[in-house]
Scaffold this motif. Structure first.
Motif, PDB file in Angstrom:
ATOM      1  N   TYR A  51      50.990  41.999  63.090  1.00  0.00           N
ATOM      2  CA  TYR A  51      51.783  41.895  64.316  1.00  0.00           C
ATOM      3  C   TYR A  51      53.265  42.014  63.993  1.00  0.00           C
ATOM      4  O   TYR A  51      54.015  42.741  64.653  1.00  0.00           O
ATOM      5  N   ALA A  52      53.703  41.265  62.975  1.00  0.00           N
ATOM      6  CA  ALA A  52      55.114  41.295  62.584  1.00  0.00           C
ATOM      7  C   ALA A  52      55.513  42.696  62.127  1.00  0.00           C
ATOM      8  O   ALA A  52      56.568  43.205  62.523  1.00  0.00           O
ATOM      9  N   CYS A  53      54.682  43.310  61.315  1.00  0.00           N
ATOM     10  CA  CYS A  53      54.992  44.659  60.818  1.00  0.00           C
ATOM     11  C   CYS A  53      55.097  45.657  61.973  1.00  0.00           C
ATOM     12  O   CYS A  53      55.982  46.518  61.974  1.00  0.00           O
ATOM     13  N   SER A  54      54.221  45.525  62.940  1.00  0.00           N
ATOM     14  CA  SER A  54      54.263  46.415  64.093  1.00  0.00           C
ATOM     15  C   SER A  54      55.541  46.187  64.908  1.00  0.00           C
ATOM     16  O   SER A  54      56.231  47.141  65.271  1.00  0.00           O
ATOM     17  N   ASP A  55      55.858  44.930  65.170  1.00  0.00           N
ATOM     18  CA  ASP A  55      57.061  44.620  65.949  1.00  0.00           C
ATOM     19  C   ASP A  55      58.329  45.095  65.245  1.00  0.00           C
ATOM     20  O   ASP A  55      59.234  45.641  65.874  1.00  0.00           O
ATOM     21  N   LEU A  56      58.397  44.845  63.940  1.00  0.00           N
ATOM     22  CA  LEU A  56      59.602  45.158  63.171  1.00  0.00           C
ATOM     23  C   LEU A  56      59.643  46.598  62.669  1.00  0.00           C
ATOM     24  O   LEU A  56      60.672  47.060  62.194  1.00  0.00           O
ATOM     25  N   GLN A  57      58.493  47.269  62.742  1.00  0.00           N
ATOM     26  CA  GLN A  57      58.336  48.619  62.189  1.00  0.00           C
ATOM     27  C   GLN A  57      58.644  48.618  60.692  1.00  0.00           C
ATOM     28  O   GLN A  57      59.350  49.484  60.175  1.00  0.00           O
TER      29      GLN A  57
END
Length: 139
Positions: A51-57
């Motif tokens: 989730y974090a990786c997706s949000d932060l790209q």
């Protein structure tokens, strides 16, 4: 859309040596951890890395590196076994404001799977809540 419309971020962050000593990516990561859709009134919450990786790209490696920097700086604690993030000194800036808020926060803390972070967060909560109760009794 998140149920919460905002998160408290203290302006004191811009005077924090821990925060200001971070590289820019670390600052972005910390602000994200303070304000993402998973943050609760307990300041400790489950955040799957995807989730974090997706949000932060960011890649998983970039995210892991920033988490390590934030732990090293003393801004967060992290339990990778349960994907739990805890904002250090959360209750200094976001103490329970009343009995209902305290009850809801206590419930959220009790649901944290990481024993270590749950106990650590409860200690901060209990201190802040006791101070709130004492202040209210003096009024």
């Amino acid at each position: 859309m998140a149920a919460r419309e905002f998160s408290k971020v203290s302006p004191a962050i811009w005077r924090s040596k821990r925060f200001l000593g971070l590289p820019d990516r670390g600052k972005i990561g910390y602000l994200y951890l303070l304000s993402n859709a998973h943050v609760t009134s307990a300041g400790v919450y489950e955040l799957p890395p995807g989730y974090a990786c997706s949000d932060l790209q960011w890649t998983a490696d970039e995210y892991s590196e920033v988490l390590a920097e934030l732990v090293q700086a003393g801004l967060i604690d992290h339990d990778p076994e349960f994907d739990v993030v805890m904002i250090e000194r959360w209750f200094k800036h976001c103490p329970p404001s009343n009995d209902d808020h305290a009850t809801g926060t206590r419930r959220r803390l009790a649901a944290i799977e990481s024993d270590r972070l749950r106990e650590k967060a409860f200690a901060g909560f209990d201190e802040a809540n006791s101070a709130r109760i004492e202040r209210e009794a003096q009024k």
